[in-house]
Design an enzyme around this catalytic site. Structure first.
Site, PDB file in Angstrom:
ATOM      1  CB  ILE A 152      -3.997  -6.300   8.962  1.00 54.10           C
ATOM      2  CG1 ILE A 152      -4.950  -6.601   7.791  1.00 54.10           C
ATOM      3  CG2 ILE A 152      -4.529  -6.914  10.253  1.00 54.10           C
ATOM      4  CD1 ILE A 152      -5.068  -8.080   7.458  1.00 54.10           C
ATOM      5  CB  SER A 186      -0.927  -0.004   1.224  1.00 52.28           C
ATOM      6  OG  SER A 186      -1.852  -1.070   1.147  1.00 52.28           O
ATOM      7  CG  PHE A 187       5.085   3.175   1.685  1.00 62.38           C
ATOM      8  CD1 PHE A 187       4.875   3.966   2.805  1.00 62.38           C
ATOM      9  CD2 PHE A 187       6.135   3.493   0.835  1.00 62.38           C
ATOM     10  CE1 PHE A 187       5.699   5.059   3.070  1.00 62.38           C
ATOM     11  CE2 PHE A 187       6.961   4.574   1.091  1.00 62.38           C
ATOM     12  CZ  PHE A 187       6.741   5.360   2.207  1.00 62.38           C
ATOM     13  NE  ARG A 194     -14.982  -2.941   7.464  1.00 67.17           N
ATOM     14  CZ  ARG A 194     -15.266  -3.564   8.610  1.00 67.17           C
ATOM     15  NH1 ARG A 194     -14.866  -4.824   8.798  1.00 67.17           N
ATOM     16  NH2 ARG A 194     -15.957  -2.941   9.555  1.00 67.17           N
ATOM     17  CB  THR A 248       5.633  -2.431  15.185  1.00 70.31           C
ATOM     18  OG1 THR A 248       5.234  -2.604  13.828  1.00 70.31           O
ATOM     19  CG2 THR A 248       6.302  -3.706  15.686  1.00 70.31           C
ATOM     20  CB  ALA A 277      -5.665  -5.148   2.794  1.00 71.67           C
ATOM     21  CG  HIS A 330       5.131  -1.253   9.284  1.00 68.02           C
ATOM     22  ND1 HIS A 330       6.145  -0.626   8.591  1.00 68.02           N
ATOM     23  CD2 HIS A 330       4.427  -1.972   8.361  1.00 68.02           C
ATOM     24  CE1 HIS A 330       6.055  -0.941   7.305  1.00 68.02           C
ATOM     25  NE2 HIS A 330       5.034  -1.754   7.138  1.00 68.02           N
TER      26      HIS A 330
END
Length: 232
Positions: free
Chosen positions: A158, A132-133, A203, A162, A156, A164
């Protein structure tokens, strides 16, 4: 005696509330009103006047009203996007490979929704990125190309143990938003940000439906609306 004083006080307040004038800052002409409850302004010279209440004792109240003519309150036209796509409009989908169990399901839901809304399969291009980054940079490149009516970003994230999660969510959110703002092409945020895997599965075709279908619906609607705005 206390009761009489209380009655006298409330009577005085009632008389004071019925003697309020409005001083017009643009015309300096006082406008009378009947009471401080339902204010009714009469004989205002301008259609766009700021008024301030001035009680009879001279104490200025901290309330400002804005008077606008009725004709200005009615919109001349109303515009919205279409629920079906215009023939020939192309769409791009950028999908993250990380958490592929979720993103693949979202991708299928998105493509099916596009076809349902009149988009030809040949007009849907899919691009894969690691996570996603990395979605924003490809989304901006595609939007800048001028080939697509809208771009959908699917991912996605999750939450783990941490920080992150916060870094990726913040970067992808801002990046996707800026891609659309900077290019003028709709870039749809289709990244699920979930607390756990169960929420994501719900979802992505689970009990809450497939959010991928919603991403496509937004893309079609926004693409058509942008075209309408450009023609104004």
């Amino acid at each position: 005696k206390k009761w009489l004083n209380l009655c006298f006080f409330w009577k005085k307040m009632a008389l004071l509330s019925q003697n309020i004038t409005f001083s017009c800052t643009s015309t300096k002409r006082p406008v009378s009103v009947s009471s401080c409850g339902s204010l009714r302004v009469s004989k205002v010279a301008s259609n766009n006047v700021f008024l301030k209440t001035v009680p009879s004792k001279g104490y200025v109240m901290n309330s400002i009203s804005h008077v606008t003519s009725k004709s200005k309150m009615v919109a001349k036209a109303s515009y919205s996007g279409n629920i079906t796509s215009t023939a020939g409009v192309k769409y791009a989908i950028v999908v993250a490979q990380f958490n592929s169990l979720i993103t693949k399901a979202l991708l299928e839901g998105c493509k099916e929704s596009f076809v349902f809304r009149g988009v030809a399969e040949n007009d849907i291009d899919v691009f894969s990125v690691p996570g996603s980054f990395e979605l924003p940079v490809i989304a901006k490149t595609l939007a800048s190309s001028g080939k697509y009516g809208a771009v959908v970003c699917i991912g996605a994230v999750i939450k783990g143990a941490t920080s992150h999660y916060d870094a990726v969510v913040g970067a992808s959110t801002n990046g996707i938003m800026n891609a659309g703002v900077n290019t003028g092409v709709p870039v749809v945020f289709g990244v699920l940000t979930c607390e756990n895997l169960e929420q994501a599965l719900d979802r992505a075709g689970g009990k809450l439906g497939n959010k991928g279908a919603e991403f496509a619906a937004v893309a079609v609607e926004m693409a058509s609306l942008v075209e309408k705005v450009k023609k104004l």
